[in-house]
Design a protein around this motif. Structure first.
Motif, short mmCIF file in Angstrom:
data_model
loop_
_atom_site.label_atom_id
_atom_site.label_comp_id
_atom_site.label_asym_id
_atom_site.label_seq_id
_atom_site.Cartn_x
_atom_site.Cartn_y
_atom_site.Cartn_z
N LYS A 13 0.81 -1.23 0.00
CA LYS A 13 0.00 0.00 0.00
C LYS A 13 0.84 1.28 0.00
CE LYS A 13 -3.86 -0.08 -0.26
NZ LYS A 13 -4.58 -0.21 -1.54
N THR A 14 2.05 1.22 0.61
CA THR A 14 2.87 2.44 0.66
C THR A 14 3.71 2.64 -0.61
OG1 THR A 14 4.73 1.32 1.73
CG2 THR A 14 3.08 2.34 3.18
N THR A 15 3.76 1.63 -1.46
CA THR A 15 4.59 1.76 -2.67
C THR A 15 3.73 1.83 -3.93
OG1 THR A 15 4.82 -0.66 -2.80
CG2 THR A 15 6.56 0.55 -1.65
N THR A 16 2.42 1.72 -3.78
CA THR A 16 1.51 1.72 -4.92
C THR A 16 0.50 2.85 -4.69
OG1 THR A 16 1.68 -0.66 -4.83
CG2 THR A 16 0.00 0.21 -6.27
N LYS A 17 0.51 3.83 -5.56
CA LYS A 17 -0.37 4.99 -5.38
C LYS A 17 -1.04 5.31 -6.70
CE LYS A 17 0.68 6.54 -1.27
NZ LYS A 17 1.67 6.86 -0.37
N PRO A 18 -2.26 4.79 -6.96
CA PRO A 18 -2.88 5.08 -8.26
C PRO A 18 -2.96 6.59 -8.52
CG PRO A 18 -4.13 3.42 -7.06
CD PRO A 18 -3.09 3.93 -6.11
N ASP A 19 -2.51 6.96 -9.70
CA ASP A 19 -2.50 8.37 -10.11
C ASP A 19 -3.92 8.78 -10.46
OD1 ASP A 19 -2.22 10.77 -11.38
OD2 ASP A 19 -0.87 10.05 -12.95
N PRO A 20 -4.48 9.80 -9.79
CA PRO A 20 -5.88 10.18 -10.05
C PRO A 20 -6.11 10.53 -11.52
CG PRO A 20 -4.87 11.61 -8.36
CD PRO A 20 -3.82 10.65 -8.80
N ALA A 21 -5.12 11.07 -12.21
CA ALA A 21 -5.31 11.49 -13.60
C ALA A 21 -5.36 10.31 -14.56
CB ALA A 21 -4.20 12.46 -14.00
N THR A 22 -4.50 9.29 -14.34
CA THR A 22 -4.38 8.21 -15.33
C THR A 22 -4.73 6.84 -14.79
OG1 THR A 22 -2.10 7.78 -14.71
CG2 THR A 22 -2.45 9.44 -16.42
N GLY A 23 -4.74 6.68 -13.48
CA GLY A 23 -4.97 5.37 -12.88
C GLY A 23 -3.70 4.54 -12.78
N ALA A 24 -2.59 5.06 -13.27
CA ALA A 24 -1.33 4.31 -13.20
C ALA A 24 -1.06 3.91 -11.74
CB ALA A 24 -0.18 5.17 -13.73
N LEU A 25 -0.80 2.62 -11.53
CA LEU A 25 -0.61 2.13 -10.16
C LEU A 25 0.68 2.62 -9.54
CD1 LEU A 25 -1.56 -1.62 -9.81
CD2 LEU A 25 -2.84 0.42 -9.19
N ASN A 26 1.74 2.59 -10.34
CA ASN A 26 3.05 2.87 -9.78
C ASN A 26 3.39 4.34 -9.88
OD1 ASN A 26 4.03 0.22 -8.95
ND2 ASN A 26 3.72 -0.28 -11.12
N PRO A 27 4.05 4.87 -8.86
CA PRO A 27 4.46 6.27 -8.94
C PRO A 27 5.38 6.44 -10.13
CG PRO A 27 5.49 5.17 -7.06
CD PRO A 27 4.50 4.21 -7.64
N PRO A 28 5.19 7.49 -10.93
CA PRO A 28 6.07 7.71 -12.07
C PRO A 28 7.49 8.05 -11.60
CG PRO A 28 4.57 9.56 -11.79
CD PRO A 28 4.15 8.52 -10.80
N ILE A 29 8.48 7.74 -12.43
CA ILE A 29 9.86 8.16 -12.16
C ILE A 29 9.95 9.61 -12.63
CG2 ILE A 29 12.29 7.70 -12.63
CD1 ILE A 29 11.53 4.84 -13.42
#
Ligand SMILES: *Cc1c(COP(=O)(O)O)cnc(C)c1O
Length: 390
Positions: A13-29
């Motif tokens: 849960k602390t390493t996976t944060k869906p991006d509200p704009a795209t739904g991407a699960l992983n934080p972008p680099i």
């Protein structure tokens, strides 16, 4: 921070944060050194990556949550994290450091800190009388590491905390060997936790990284100032790889520790093995303290096969373990402390610390434990046969 979840859930849960704009699960680099500001009067949360970066923030929040701290910090290496922690001290201060400290920390404390007027005393931190005697009016920090490398000697964290706080000093603990999955020093009263993220947290022998977690906001503010001022921050791509590693931290270290216990018991039964150091063994000296402050003996053990000659033969015969420095990876790593991590000590100094000429350190990986046993068995048999012929 999500402290209501258990660690197995938290690493996800602390390493996976869906991006509200795209739904991407992983934080972008977020490979951006600088951040555009809306106008002269409104500055955003981020301005420059040394001071803060969204990818690094996710990692720092993750390790803070796992260690039950107020704030986490990511550095280029474990030694950069350790250097930063010591830079919270000032000229004229004194530190007490445990005898069996990591070699790089020993070098920093003995060869660099004195240049800045910071004095030190090495002591067996598990000996309460010796520890009390080491304090001076200038002592600001007691620095511990448990279990120690490579003897796996266990230090009673709560006892060190009690004595240190009575002397108005802080306790810093290197938690690299246990990881927050098995041991949470801040819950035991420690003030600052350190990690070489290079080891179990990254877990794949790929990146170098270091982490700090602080218990109080004040100490967190002091560390943040130095992180930004000194600038040894972790690169953003490596922040992402470390987040990737943390996702499987729980399952990796549990599997590795289970195999380590099985191997430690098996080593004890082998004729060629003269001694096994592993806190998970019930007859190991520090076993009871270990299980009062941690939930496992961990994935690292050491064992003695009598002589450097036997070590030389073993290294040649083994097929699975990688013979190298470092630890905490998916690969089983075998190392020879007298010529690797502790090569700078004289033979007498090594022997005094229980590092005998036949001592090997094993960081158990995720390979099949029966394959590992069979590999050691065939190698031990070859050594015994060769020794008989001679
Ligand atoms: C490896 C290690 C360090 C140093 O970390 P680096 O990432 O190599 O700089 C510090 N403490 C312990 C216990 C380690 O094993």
């Amino acid at each position: 921070m999500t402290q209501e979840f258990s660690d197995a859930t938290k690493v996800i849960k602390t390493t996976t944060k869906p991006d509200p704009a795209t739904g991407a699960l992983n934080p972008p680099i977020q490979l951006s050194s600088t951040f555009a500001q809306p106008d002269l009067d409104h500055f955003g949360k981020y301005d420059y990556t040394r001071s803060g970066n969204p990818t690094r923030d996710v990692l720092e929040d993750s390790i803070a949550a796992l260690e039950h701290g107020t704030r986490g910090f990511a550095f280029a290496t474990g030694m950069a994290a350790i250097s930063t922690a010591f830079l919270t001290l000032h000229q004229g201060d004194h530190v007490i450091v445990t005898n069996d400290v990591y070699g790089g920390t020993f070098r920093l404390v003995t060869q660099l800190l004195p240049n800045y007027g910071i004095d030190y005393t090495f002591v067996d931190c598990n000996d309460p009388e010796a520890l009390k005697a080491a304090f001076t009016p200038k002592t600001k920090v007691v620095y511990i590491e448990t279990p120690a490398n490579p003897t796996l000697k266990v230090t009673d964290i709560k006892q060190v905390v009690r004595i240190t706080h009575e002397h108005d000093a802080l306790v810093f603990a290197d938690n690299t060997f246990m990881t927050p999955i098995f041991q949470k020093p801040l819950d035991l009263g420690v003030d600052l936790v350190l990690h070489s993220g290079t080891k179990f947290l990254a877990g794949h022998s790929d990146i170098l990284a270091g982490l700090i977690v602080t218990k109080t906001k004040e100490l967190g503010d002091a560390v943040y100032f130095i992180q930004n001022a000194m600038g040894a921050t972790l690169g953003i791509s490596d922040c992402w790889l470390l987040l990737r590693g943390i996702k499987t931290l729980g399952v990796r270290v549990k599997a590795e520790a289970e195999s380590a216990l099985e191997l430690a018991k098996w080593f004890q039964e082998q004729a060629i093995v003269e001694g096994v150091n592993y806190p998970g063994l019930t007859d190991f000296e520090g076993h009871d303290i270990q299980f009062s402050q941690a939930t496992s003996g961990g994935a690292v053990l050491s064992f003695d096969i009598g002589s450097e000659d036997n070590v030389r033969k073993l290294v040649k015969e083994l097929k699975i373990p990688v013979f190298s420095v470092s630890l905490g990876a998916v690969e089983t790593i075998l190392s020879y402390p007298p010529k690797m991590s502790h090569a700078e000590l004289s033979a007498d100094e090594r022997h005094e610390r229980g590092i005998s000429d036949g001592l090997l350190r094993l960081s158990v990986g995720v390979e099949d434990v029966d394959d590992l046993k069979a590999d050691f068995k065939q190698a031990f048999e070859k050594i015994e046969a060769a020794n008989l012929v001679r």
